[in-house]
Write a protein that holds these residues in place. Structure first.
Motif, PDB file in Angstrom:
ATOM      1  N   THR A  10       0.825  -1.200   0.000  1.00  0.00           N
ATOM      2  CA  THR A  10       0.000   0.000   0.000  1.00  0.00           C
ATOM      3  C   THR A  10       0.858   1.248   0.000  1.00  0.00           C
ATOM      4  O   THR A  10       2.004   1.250   0.433  1.00  0.00           O
ATOM      5  CB  THR A  10      -0.934   0.027   1.214  1.00  0.00           C
ATOM      6  OG1 THR A  10      -0.143   0.227   2.396  1.00  0.00           O
ATOM      7  CG2 THR A  10      -1.710  -1.266   1.344  1.00  0.00           C
ATOM      8  N   ALA A  11       0.270   2.306  -0.523  1.00  0.00           N
ATOM      9  CA  ALA A  11       0.894   3.629  -0.479  1.00  0.00           C
ATOM     10  C   ALA A  11      -0.199   4.643  -0.199  1.00  0.00           C
ATOM     11  O   ALA A  11      -1.324   4.512  -0.690  1.00  0.00           O
ATOM     12  CB  ALA A  11       1.590   3.943  -1.801  1.00  0.00           C
ATOM     13  N   ALA A  12       0.108   5.637   0.606  1.00  0.00           N
ATOM     14  CA  ALA A  12      -0.881   6.653   0.968  1.00  0.00           C
ATOM     15  C   ALA A  12      -0.308   8.035   0.701  1.00  0.00           C
ATOM     16  O   ALA A  12       0.864   8.288   0.958  1.00  0.00           O
ATOM     17  CB  ALA A  12      -1.265   6.522   2.438  1.00  0.00           C
ATOM     18  N   ALA A  53      -5.060  -0.879  -7.154  1.00  0.00           N
ATOM     19  CA  ALA A  53      -6.308  -0.151  -6.932  1.00  0.00           C
ATOM     20  C   ALA A  53      -6.018   1.144  -6.185  1.00  0.00           C
ATOM     21  O   ALA A  53      -5.148   1.191  -5.312  1.00  0.00           O
ATOM     22  CB  ALA A  53      -7.281  -1.008  -6.122  1.00  0.00           C
ATOM     23  N   SER A  54      -6.743   2.185  -6.537  1.00  0.00           N
ATOM     24  CA  SER A  54      -6.585   3.464  -5.833  1.00  0.00           C
ATOM     25  C   SER A  54      -7.965   4.038  -5.534  1.00  0.00           C
ATOM     26  O   SER A  54      -8.911   3.856  -6.302  1.00  0.00           O
ATOM     27  CB  SER A  54      -5.762   4.445  -6.662  1.00  0.00           C
ATOM     28  OG  SER A  54      -6.397   4.732  -7.895  1.00  0.00           O
ATOM     29  N   MET A  55      -8.065   4.729  -4.402  1.00  0.00           N
ATOM     30  CA  MET A  55      -9.329   5.367  -4.040  1.00  0.00           C
ATOM     31  C   MET A  55      -9.042   6.691  -3.329  1.00  0.00           C
ATOM     32  O   MET A  55      -7.989   6.885  -2.720  1.00  0.00           O
ATOM     33  CB  MET A  55     -10.188   4.443  -3.185  1.00  0.00           C
ATOM     34  CG  MET A  55      -9.679   4.139  -1.795  1.00  0.00           C
ATOM     35  SD  MET A  55     -10.733   2.930  -0.888  1.00  0.00           S
ATOM     36  CE  MET A  55     -12.302   3.795  -0.809  1.00  0.00           C
ATOM     37  N   GLY A  60     -17.336  13.559   3.958  1.00  0.00           N
ATOM     38  CA  GLY A  60     -17.756  12.919   5.202  1.00  0.00           C
ATOM     39  C   GLY A  60     -17.050  11.619   5.512  1.00  0.00           C
ATOM     40  O   GLY A  60     -17.398  10.936   6.483  1.00  0.00           O
ATOM     41  N   THR A  61     -16.043  11.253   4.704  1.00  0.00           N
ATOM     42  CA  THR A  61     -15.358   9.978   4.920  1.00  0.00           C
ATOM     43  C   THR A  61     -14.601   9.965   6.245  1.00  0.00           C
ATOM     44  O   THR A  61     -13.838  10.883   6.554  1.00  0.00           O
ATOM     45  CB  THR A  61     -14.363   9.694   3.773  1.00  0.00           C
ATOM     46  OG1 THR A  61     -15.077   9.522   2.556  1.00  0.00           O
ATOM     47  CG2 THR A  61     -13.556   8.431   4.053  1.00  0.00           C
ATOM     48  N   GLU A  62     -14.811   8.921   7.018  1.00  0.00           N
ATOM     49  CA  GLU A  62     -14.024   8.650   8.212  1.00  0.00           C
ATOM     50  C   GLU A  62     -13.049   7.499   7.977  1.00  0.00           C
ATOM     51  O   GLU A  62     -11.981   7.450   8.577  1.00  0.00           O
ATOM     52  CB  GLU A  62     -14.957   8.288   9.383  1.00  0.00           C
ATOM     53  CG  GLU A  62     -15.824   9.432   9.879  1.00  0.00           C
ATOM     54  CD  GLU A  62     -15.026  10.479  10.638  1.00  0.00           C
ATOM     55  OE1 GLU A  62     -13.998  10.117  11.257  1.00  0.00           O
ATOM     56  OE2 GLU A  62     -15.422  11.666  10.594  1.00  0.00           O
ATOM     57  N   LYS A  63     -13.447   6.584   7.095  1.00  0.00           N
ATOM     58  CA  LYS A  63     -12.596   5.420   6.835  1.00  0.00           C
ATOM     59  C   LYS A  63     -12.816   4.932   5.410  1.00  0.00           C
ATOM     60  O   LYS A  63     -13.936   4.930   4.900  1.00  0.00           O
ATOM     61  CB  LYS A  63     -12.917   4.297   7.835  1.00  0.00           C
ATOM     62  CG  LYS A  63     -12.036   3.063   7.677  1.00  0.00           C
ATOM     63  CD  LYS A  63     -12.172   2.115   8.855  1.00  0.00           C
ATOM     64  CE  LYS A  63     -13.546   1.528   8.975  1.00  0.00           C
ATOM     65  NZ  LYS A  63     -13.625   0.515  10.070  1.00  0.00           N
ATOM     66  N   MET A  64     -11.708   4.524   4.737  1.00  0.00           N
ATOM     67  CA  MET A  64     -11.778   3.923   3.402  1.00  0.00           C
ATOM     68  C   MET A  64     -11.393   2.449   3.517  1.00  0.00           C
ATOM     69  O   MET A  64     -10.492   2.085   4.266  1.00  0.00           O
ATOM     70  CB  MET A  64     -10.835   4.643   2.436  1.00  0.00           C
ATOM     71  CG  MET A  64     -11.193   6.095   2.199  1.00  0.00           C
ATOM     72  SD  MET A  64     -10.271   6.865   0.827  1.00  0.00           S
ATOM     73  CE  MET A  64      -8.576   6.780   1.423  1.00  0.00           C
ATOM     74  N   LEU A  99      -6.470   8.142   7.344  1.00  0.00           N
ATOM     75  CA  LEU A  99      -6.398   8.341   5.896  1.00  0.00           C
ATOM     76  C   LEU A  99      -7.811   8.323   5.312  1.00  0.00           C
ATOM     77  O   LEU A  99      -8.582   7.402   5.556  1.00  0.00           O
ATOM     78  CB  LEU A  99      -5.556   7.240   5.242  1.00  0.00           C
ATOM     79  CG  LEU A  99      -5.281   7.461   3.750  1.00  0.00           C
ATOM     80  CD1 LEU A  99      -4.290   8.604   3.556  1.00  0.00           C
ATOM     81  CD2 LEU A  99      -4.754   6.191   3.082  1.00  0.00           C
ATOM     82  N   GLY A 100      -8.124   9.336   4.536  1.00  0.00           N
ATOM     83  CA  GLY A 100      -9.450   9.478   3.957  1.00  0.00           C
ATOM     84  C   GLY A 100     -10.254  10.588   4.589  1.00  0.00           C
ATOM     85  O   GLY A 100     -11.317  10.955   4.086  1.00  0.00           O
ATOM     86  N   GLN A 101      -9.728  11.131   5.685  1.00  0.00           N
ATOM     87  CA  GLN A 101     -10.453  12.210   6.364  1.00  0.00           C
ATOM     88  C   GLN A 101     -10.066  13.583   5.825  1.00  0.00           C
ATOM     89  O   GLN A 101     -10.674  14.585   6.200  1.00  0.00           O
ATOM     90  CB  GLN A 101     -10.191  12.134   7.883  1.00  0.00           C
ATOM     91  CG  GLN A 101     -10.733  10.851   8.508  1.00  0.00           C
ATOM     92  CD  GLN A 101     -10.428  10.731   9.989  1.00  0.00           C
ATOM     93  OE1 GLN A 101      -9.980  11.702  10.627  1.00  0.00           O
ATOM     94  NE2 GLN A 101     -10.681   9.563  10.568  1.00  0.00           N
TER      95      GLN A 101
END
Length: 276
Positions: A10-12, A53-55, A60-64, A99-101
């Protein structure tokens, strides 16, 4: 079915002002598959498939989360079914719980699978899920990869035809010329045998004697000929030629190894070989 799933890499990327492709980071989110790779090989351990895959977050995202499923089917027209294995069919989350917030966050996961049985067709189904406050699911997306076709790299020996020729000065004998083909995707690993067996009445009630010849290795897609002398062909002496008797060579298809001359003794040909 045994597969080996390498731990997803993974990469963020985090940030509130990131831009991608000229779009602001708070543009509508994307769920995307890329870098699909399909590696074919003779050895099962060397066959693999992978995808990246990437997203990006929605408002309102708290978690992906992502879920990777590998689907396979073994024959044309068959139904795709899930391939079992650790790391497949379960939800995964980023190592960073936040991540995603942020609107500019991007999460990328590369997911390889190896040791793939063949013949079969494989494809990924990746589901993306965004959750908000209280664990409420905000939205989901599903993406499918391209197909990865894994072939069975084995020889496929067959008797493709038999021609009949008279032997001058020997009215009770004929010469039988058999064409041997390798319709598979790999050469034979060494020499192989071909047998010739006359019909049941060729020896006046006694058991017909089978004659054997050994041929050198045959490349994939190649043909060769072998000649046998036997009783003049009649309805009761029509012979059978068999390649690879005893199945000493590991083939992809043993059903086309024999061919029998018809009762009226015309030259014969088998059906075309079917690739594995």
């Amino acid at each position: 079915m045994i597969v080996v799933i390498t731990a997803p890499a993974t990469a963020a990327f985090a940030g509130s002002t990131a831009r991608r492709g000229g779009l602001a980071a708070d543009a509508p989110p994307r769920a995307h598959l890329a870098a699909f790779a399909c590696h074919t090989a003779v050895a099962q351990a060397d066959r693999s498939v992978s995808v990246r895959a990437s997203m990006r977050p929605v408002t309102g995202t708290e978690k992906m989360q992502m879920r990777f499923e590998l689907l396979s089917r073994s024959g044309p027209g068959g139904v795709f079914a899930e391939v079992p294995g650790g790391g497949l069919g379960t939800w995964i989350t980023p190592s960073s719980p936040t991540l995603g917030q942020r609107s500019g966050d991007v999460w990328i996961v590369s997911h390889p699978v190896s040791n793939l049985p063949a013949p079969a067709v494989y494809r990924y189904r990746v589901t993306f899920r965004w959750t908000g406050a209280g664990g409420r699911v905000l939205t989901t997306r599903t993406r499918m990869s391209a197909d990865c076709r894994q072939f069975l790299y084995r020889p496929d020996l067959l008797v493709s035809s038999i021609s009949i020729q008279p032997i001058p000065g020997k009215p009770k004998k004929d010469q039988y010329v058999a064409t041997i083909a390798n319709g598979g995707l790999a050469p034979t690993p060494g020499n192989f045998a071909v047998s010739f067996t006359p019909g049941a009445s060729a020896t006046m009630g006694a058991t017909p004697v089978t004659t054997m010849q050994t041929l050198p290795p045959l490349a994939a897609g190649a043909t060769t000929v072998v000649t046998f002398a036997g009783p003049a062909c009649t309805e009761t002496t029509a012979p059978t030629v068999t390649v690879n008797p005893g199945h000493r060579v590991d083939e992809s298809n043993f059903a086309n190894d024999s061919l029998t001359v018809g009762p009226s003794c015309p030259p014969v040909s088998s059906a075309p070989a079917t690739a594995p």
